[in-house]
Write an enzyme that holds these catalytic residues in place. Structure first.
Site, PDB file in Angstrom:
ATOM      1  N   GLU A 186       0.834  -1.208   0.000  1.00 47.73           N
ATOM      2  CA  GLU A 186       0.000   0.000   0.000  1.00 47.73           C
ATOM      3  C   GLU A 186       0.864   1.251   0.000  1.00 47.73           C
ATOM      4  OE1 GLU A 186      -4.014  -0.903   2.357  1.00 47.73           O
ATOM      5  OE2 GLU A 186      -2.217  -1.224   3.607  1.00 47.73           O
ATOM      6  N   LYS A 238     -11.148   4.451   0.837  1.00 46.09           N
ATOM      7  CA  LYS A 238     -10.071   3.841   0.049  1.00 46.09           C
ATOM      8  C   LYS A 238     -10.778   3.066  -1.065  1.00 46.09           C
ATOM      9  CE  LYS A 238      -6.553   1.906   2.153  1.00 46.09           C
ATOM     10  NZ  LYS A 238      -5.712   0.921   2.885  1.00 46.09           N
TER      11      LYS A 238
END
Length: 123
Positions: A21, A98
């Site tokens: 990430e 997200k």
């Protein structure tokens, strides 16, 4: 009192707990709802008498540039900064999503929504 909303801010960010990430990043969507007194702006029709959307957007961009582990932390930081930088705002609600989370093909997004208020939060 009124709500000023800024919805659908989409920015790339490198937030998350996993190395992938931080390396590859994600697209995040930020929605902001500000509770404020707009009576003066409604009367004068002057930008100086209200909360400038572009200034709030700039604040969000700044906060998105510093990677953090959790959406909870990011949303809380944005909310606190809004109350510090914009004294005319009584409270705010920040939703950080997200989009297309890695390794979660089964969902479109994950999100956290945080509320901050001058009457309940200290700065």
């Amino acid at each position: 009192m009124a709500t000023i909303a800024i919805e659908g801010i989409q920015l790339k960010g490198y937030h998350g707990v996993y190395p992938v990430e931080r390396r590859e990043g994600h697209t995040f969507q930020i929605d902001i709802y500000l509770t404020t007194d707009i009576s003066k702006a409604a009367e004068t029709d002057n930008l100086e008498d209200t909360t400038d959307y572009s200034s709030v957007y700039s604040l969000v961009v700044e906060e998105m540039e510093e990677p953090v582990n959790l959406l909870e932390h990011l949303a809380s930081k944005i909310g606190s900064r809004i109350l510090i930088d914009f004294p005319q705002v009584d409270s705010c609600r920040i939703k950080v999503s997200k989009l297309q989370p890695l390794s979660m093909d089964f969902c479109y997004r994950t999100f956290i929504e945080v509320e901050k208020s001058r009457s309940t939060d200290s700065f």
